[in-house]
Design an enzyme around this catalytic site. Structure first.
Site, mmCIF file in Angstrom:
data_model
loop_
_atom_site.group_PDB
_atom_site.id
_atom_site.type_symbol
_atom_site.label_atom_id
_atom_site.label_comp_id
_atom_site.label_asym_id
_atom_site.label_seq_id
_atom_site.Cartn_x
_atom_site.Cartn_y
_atom_site.Cartn_z
ATOM 1 N N SER A 203 -39.255 114.631 44.686
ATOM 2 C CA SER A 203 -38.035 114.063 45.261
ATOM 3 C C SER A 203 -38.281 113.660 46.713
ATOM 4 C CB SER A 203 -36.894 115.064 45.108
ATOM 5 O OG SER A 203 -35.647 114.446 45.295
ATOM 6 N N ASP A 229 -40.544 112.601 40.011
ATOM 7 C CA ASP A 229 -39.154 112.281 39.703
ATOM 8 C C ASP A 229 -38.361 111.721 40.877
ATOM 9 O OD1 ASP A 229 -37.581 112.220 37.297
ATOM 10 O OD2 ASP A 229 -36.171 113.528 38.302
ATOM 11 N N HIS A 360 -34.543 117.304 36.593
ATOM 12 C CA HIS A 360 -35.039 116.739 37.846
ATOM 13 C C HIS A 360 -36.170 117.575 38.428
ATOM 14 C CE1 HIS A 360 -35.202 114.728 41.654
ATOM 15 N NE2 HIS A 360 -34.687 115.752 42.325
#
Length: 417
Positions: A203, A229, A360
């Site tokens: 992220s 991700d 996630h």
């Protein structure tokens, strides 16, 4: 037999007690019942009556060891506190990292992990353990970003209020922090040179390691980088709903255990082992909470990071494709690809892996699969394993020498090629 005799016999038989059914007796099943029985399934027919102490339909995990914490020492060899003094803005940053050194620092590899916003270096704990199972010689360096985990920023100015400094989580600042941590780790460990590096970011961490790779601060030691991700298009779209999400999650917890349970129940983290080691680093206990029944609060206030959200992700796709080194994009779904990355993927500019069974937090939800993908990615980019073809000039010189030996023998003159 007459009709009268038959009627009399039926009336007598109806009054007799029923015979017990054939098969095993219906004994209660208790905790000490043996499960090593090799008898056939026929012998186990009949109704099993559980004992009062056995709750067959109880929800597993509640009140059990599945919600207790796991120490970081189960996953890393040591921790380091690295002090960085910035005289320009009178700040002192005490960076905290988790480290398992590579067996051979001159060769590596060293996986450098950077977590996402609101998380900590222990987000990679379970994945790091799995990497070491596959490559025992590998090293893992997992950082706590500033104002996350145990990394603390304070002011050195005399007139500073309680040592506080303004929150600075801009991409440039996080870039400098990561480069400092890697270089300072080298100094603290006494390595003559950096090992071969694989940068891994989840992220926000993906944006940081991509920026570091793009600017080349760590030089040729960066073999490759992996982004987990996050892509520019979907990340910027998701920012629109970030504030709504932050309002829906609990602001405080009665205990660390309840914090772990919330993460697993909400499927924020889908792996209980990872949650048990990573979640405790996300919370701290207030000394004087306004709600004494819920003293545990978030260590990082994500709402305060809002001014930096767009800065993290704008231009990410372009930088990811332009930076030097092997490139891996690991996603939880192909719907996260934006146009620029879709074109780059079709042109073979980077490796794409998808783990649709993960959420996630890919490295926490699927640590074993993530580790295997990262190890394979490293092996494909390992320079020491490459066998390069000989140069054309060397091939011509070798051919000329062989031709001369064939004409004049070992002592004869060499003819020109």
């Amino acid at each position: 037999m007459s009709a009268l005799q038959k009627s009399f016999a039926k009336s007598k038989l109806a009054k007799l007690p029923l015979e017990p059914p054939n098969g095993p007796s219906m004994q209660p099943l208790d905790e000490e019942a043996s499960h090593d029985d090799d008898s056939s399934s026929v012998s186990s027919t009949g109704t099993v009556i559980p004992s009062p102490s056995r709750q067959l339909f109880a929800r597993p995990g509640r009140g059990s060891l599945q919600q207790t914490t796991l120490p970081w020492t189960d996953f890393f060899a040591q921790e380091l506190y690295l002090t960085q003094i910035n005289s320009s803005d009178n700040t002192k940053i005490t960076h905290h990292v988790y480290l398992t050194p590579p067996v051979d620092p001159t060769a590596g590899p060293l996986f450098v992990m950077h977590h996402g916003a609101g998380s900590s270096g222990l987000s990679f704990a379970a994945c790091a353990e799995e990497i070491r199972k596959i490559i025992p010689k590998a090293g893992i360096l997992s950082v706590d970003a500033r104002d996350h985990g145990s990394t603390v920023a304070t002011s050195t100015a005399v007139d500073a209020e309680a040592g506080k400094v303004p929150l600075d989580l801009s991409l440039d600042t996080l870039n400098r922090d990561l480069v400092f941590v890697v270089r300072e780790t080298q100094t603290q460990m006494g390595w003559e040179s950096l090992p071969d590096l694989i940068l891994v970011g989840h992220s926000l961490g993906g944006a940081v390691i991509t920026d570091v790779a793009r600017k080349g601060e760590l030089g040729s030691k960066v073999l490759a980088y992996a982004v987990l991700d996050v892509v520019e298009g979907s990340a910027i779209d998701a920012l629109q709903s970030m504030e709504t999400y932050l309002l829906t999650r609990p602001s405080r917890f009665p205990s660390i255990t309840s914090g772990i349970e919330w993460h697993t129940r909400s499927r924020t983290i889908r792996n209980k082992t990872s949650a048990r080691v990573s979640v405790p680093s996300l919370l701290y206990e207030e000394s004087a909470p306004f709600d004494s029944s819920k003293p545990w609060v978030w260590r990082t206030n994500l709402s305060e990071t809002k001014p930096f959200w767009e800065n993290w992700f704008v231009g990410l796709s372009r930088k990811f494709l332009e930076a030097r080194g092997g490139k891996l994009l690991l996603l939880a779904g192909t719907d996260r690809l934006d146009k620029e990355l879709m074109i780059g993927q079709m042109q073979g500019k980077y490796q794409l892996q998808v783990l649709p069974e993960a959420g996630h937090f890919i490295q926490e939800d699927q640590p074993t699969k993530t580790a295997q993908i990262l190890v394979d990615f490293y092996k494909r980019n390992d320079r020491s394993a490459l066998v390069l073809p000989p140069k054309v000039a060397d091939m011509q010189a070798s051919a000329a020498m062989k031709k001369g030996f064939g004409a004049g023998g070992l002592g004869g003159p060499l003819k020109k090629a």
